[in-house]
Design an enzyme around this catalytic site. Structure first.
Site, PDB file in Angstrom:
ATOM      1  N   SER A 173      42.138  39.336  43.130  1.00 51.76           N
ATOM      2  CA  SER A 173      41.407  38.182  44.508  1.00 51.76           C
ATOM      3  C   SER A 173      42.058  37.033  44.407  1.00 51.76           C
ATOM      4  O   SER A 173      42.831  36.545  43.366  1.00 51.76           O
ATOM      5  CB  SER A 173      40.463  37.538  42.815  1.00 51.76           C
TER       6      SER A 173
ATOM      7  N   HIS B 284      34.087  42.263  52.960  1.00 52.22           N
ATOM      8  CA  HIS B 284      36.371  43.170  52.538  1.00 52.22           C
ATOM      9  C   HIS B 284      35.784  44.465  51.979  1.00 52.22           C
ATOM     10  O   HIS B 284      35.342  44.539  51.178  1.00 52.22           O
ATOM     11  CB  HIS B 284      37.189  42.336  51.733  1.00 52.22           C
TER      12      HIS B 284
ATOM     13  N   HIS C   4      36.291  47.797  40.714  1.00 52.87           N
ATOM     14  CA  HIS C   4      36.167  47.673  39.150  1.00 52.87           C
ATOM     15  C   HIS C   4      35.315  48.342  38.786  1.00 52.87           C
ATOM     16  O   HIS C   4      34.063  49.030  39.544  1.00 52.87           O
ATOM     17  CB  HIS C   4      35.646  46.203  39.539  1.00 52.87           C
TER      18      HIS C   4
ATOM     19  N   TYR D 225      33.324  46.867  36.859  1.00 47.11           N
ATOM     20  CA  TYR D 225      32.156  45.920  36.568  1.00 47.11           C
ATOM     21  C   TYR D 225      30.809  46.968  38.018  1.00 47.11           C
ATOM     22  O   TYR D 225      29.519  45.809  37.918  1.00 47.11           O
ATOM     23  CB  TYR D 225      32.292  44.847  36.221  1.00 47.11           C
ATOM     24  N   GLU D 226      31.250  46.936  39.166  1.00 46.81           N
ATOM     25  CA  GLU D 226      31.059  47.523  40.218  1.00 46.81           C
ATOM     26  C   GLU D 226      29.510  48.732  40.414  1.00 46.81           C
ATOM     27  O   GLU D 226      29.420  48.654  41.656  1.00 46.81           O
ATOM     28  CB  GLU D 226      31.761  47.476  41.417  1.00 46.81           C
TER      29      GLU D 226
ATOM     30  N   ALA E 296      43.392  37.995  38.608  1.00 45.12           N
ATOM     31  CA  ALA E 296      43.122  36.424  38.904  1.00 45.12           C
ATOM     32  C   ALA E 296      42.912  37.007  36.956  1.00 45.12           C
ATOM     33  O   ALA E 296      42.160  38.441  36.514  1.00 45.12           O
ATOM     34  CB  ALA E 296      42.174  36.066  39.671  1.00 45.12           C
TER      35      ALA E 296
ATOM     36  N   MET F 296      39.114  41.447  33.733  1.00 45.73           N
ATOM     37  CA  MET F 296      37.924  42.927  34.477  1.00 45.73           C
ATOM     38  C   MET F 296      38.991  43.558  35.077  1.00 45.73           C
ATOM     39  O   MET F 296      37.956  44.600  35.523  1.00 45.73           O
ATOM     40  CB  MET F 296      36.841  42.530  35.012  1.00 45.73           C
ATOM     41  N   SER F 297      39.818  43.541  35.441  1.00 43.67           N
ATOM     42  CA  SER F 297      40.773  44.357  35.951  1.00 43.67           C
ATOM     43  C   SER F 297      42.135  45.192  35.600  1.00 43.67           C
ATOM     44  O   SER F 297      42.349  44.842  34.721  1.00 43.67           O
ATOM     45  CB  SER F 297      40.952  44.338  37.203  1.00 43.67           C
TER      46      SER F 297
ATOM     47  N   ASN G 151      42.000  29.674  35.914  1.00 48.51           N
ATOM     48  CA  ASN G 151      41.427  29.023  34.973  1.00 48.51           C
ATOM     49  C   ASN G 151      41.521  29.191  32.875  1.00 48.51           C
ATOM     50  O   ASN G 151      42.087  30.443  33.041  1.00 48.51           O
ATOM     51  CB  ASN G 151      39.129  29.747  35.086  1.00 48.51           C
TER      52      ASN G 151
ATOM     53  N   HIS H  87      33.128  32.266  39.935  1.00 49.60           N
ATOM     54  CA  HIS H  87      34.600  33.415  40.533  1.00 49.60           C
ATOM     55  C   HIS H  87      34.673  32.516  41.685  1.00 49.60           C
ATOM     56  O   HIS H  87      35.931  32.432  42.304  1.00 49.60           O
ATOM     57  CB  HIS H  87      32.976  34.637  40.864  1.00 49.60           C
TER      58      HIS H  87
HETATM   59  N1  HPA Z   1      37.530  36.472  32.537  1.00 48.56           N
HETATM   60  C1  HPA Z   1      37.547  37.423  32.850  1.00 48.56           C
HETATM   61  N2  HPA Z   1      37.894  37.492  34.209  1.00 48.56           N
HETATM   62  C2  HPA Z   1      38.812  36.490  35.241  1.00 48.56           C
HETATM   63  C3  HPA Z   1      38.753  35.266  34.144  1.00 48.56           C
HETATM   64  C4  HPA Z   1      38.136  34.749  32.769  1.00 48.56           C
HETATM   65  O1  HPA Z   1      38.251  34.125  32.442  1.00 48.56           O
HETATM   66  N3  HPA Z   1      39.281  34.515  35.278  1.00 48.56           N
HETATM   67  C5  HPA Z   1      39.880  35.284  36.550  1.00 48.56           C
HETATM   68  N4  HPA Z   1      39.528  37.001  36.035  1.00 48.56           N
END
Ligand code: HPA
Length: 270
Positions: free
Chosen positions: A28, A59, A81, A83-84, A111, A209-210, A233, A245
């Site tokens: 991402s 995308h 992913h 989660y999708e 990310a 999450m990947s 973050n 996000h």
């Molecule tokens: N948690 C899970 N997935 C993420 C995060 C997070 O804080 N930041 C970017 N992807």
């Protein structure tokens, strides 16, 4: 499944001028790297057998072949992913296709939230290991013997030599890079502060999450796997912030140039 993987690889091969040496899955906000490629040839996922559209708005996903200097590479821009709602076979399909294309190295990028308090948003981190907290594993089911063993060893899943290449590329570019353990979760919720405290206790530095399913399947089939996280973050509860996000993507975009310089250097060293 194996037939579909081979058909997909054969199709891609027929479209490319030469065999890519390395594949890079762009996380991402890290898509700008593709602008560093010369002699580009892009194929939308929807035109490739076995590749579904990715569901991120705007995308559809594309596979981009190109060169860094004289080294042919391929970017997987867009990933699947769990989660999708994608099943594990779909999530790891591109990685397996890379193997049959003749690719040697797979660099997974993402990310991630920083759990380790030595990290700051914007940091780049080499993944040295992972903890699979997704509750899933892409190798469940009949083992595809042609790909790899039933019970693969995972002690060098994020290949040590590849990690050394990443670290020395970073130091040559004077880019500070940290190292850490990535815990993979299912999502799509961000974690609770209690979950993050647990992940810290069990030895995780980053959360996302990947990456985990792809790393497992790619290592299983003999690709040399590397991983780089961009800390977008601090994870839930570490700072008094609400996670969103859009902020994650925004932060990744801020480091996309540095990230691209690093990946370019890594490619030149393999
Ligand atoms: N948690 C899970 N997935 C993420 C995060 C997070 O804080 N930041 C970017 N992807």
């Amino acid at each position: 499944m194996l037939d579909l993987i081979k058909q997909s690889a054969d199709f891609i091969k027929s479209e490319l001028p030469e065999t890519p040496k390395m594949a890079i899955t762009l996380g991402s906000g890290l898509g700008e790297f593709k602008k560093r490629l010369a002699d580009i040839k892009a194929i939308p996922y929807e035109n490739i057998i076995g590749f579904k559209r990715t569901s991120v708005a705007g995308h559809t996903g594309e596979l981009i072949f190109g060169k860094i200097g004289s080294t042919p590479v391929i970017c997987l821009s867009g990933r699947y992913h769990a989660y999708e709602g994608h099943d594990q076979d779909q999530i790891v399909f591109p990685a397996r296709v890379m193997k049959f294309l003749g690719v040697k190295y797979l660099l997974l990028t993402n990310a991630a939230g920083g759990i380790n308090t030595d990290y700051n948003p914007g940091d780049l981190v080499v993944i040295k290991d992972h903890i699979n907290m997704t509750g899933k594993n892409p190798l469940v089911g009949e083992n595809l013997e042609e790909l790899g063993p039933r019970f693969p060893d995972m002690s060098n899943a994020y290949n040590k030599d590849f990690r050394e290449i990443i670290n020395s590329a970073a130091s040559e570019c004077e880019i500070k890079i940290k190292s850490g353990v990535y815990v993979g979760v299912l999502g799509p919720t961000y974690e609770t502060p209690a979950e993050i405290r647990m992940f810290k206790t069990i030895g995780a530095d980053l959360v996302g999450m990947s990456t985990v399913p792809e790393a497992i399947a790619a290592h299983h089939c003999g690709l040399i796997v590397g991983g780089i996280s961009c800390v977008t973050n601090m994870a839930a509860g570490i700072k008094d912030e609400v996670l969103a996000h859009d902020d994650v993507k925004e932060q990744a975009k801020k480091v996309t140039e540095t990230f691209s310089t690093l990946v370019e250097k890594i490619v030149s060293k393999i």
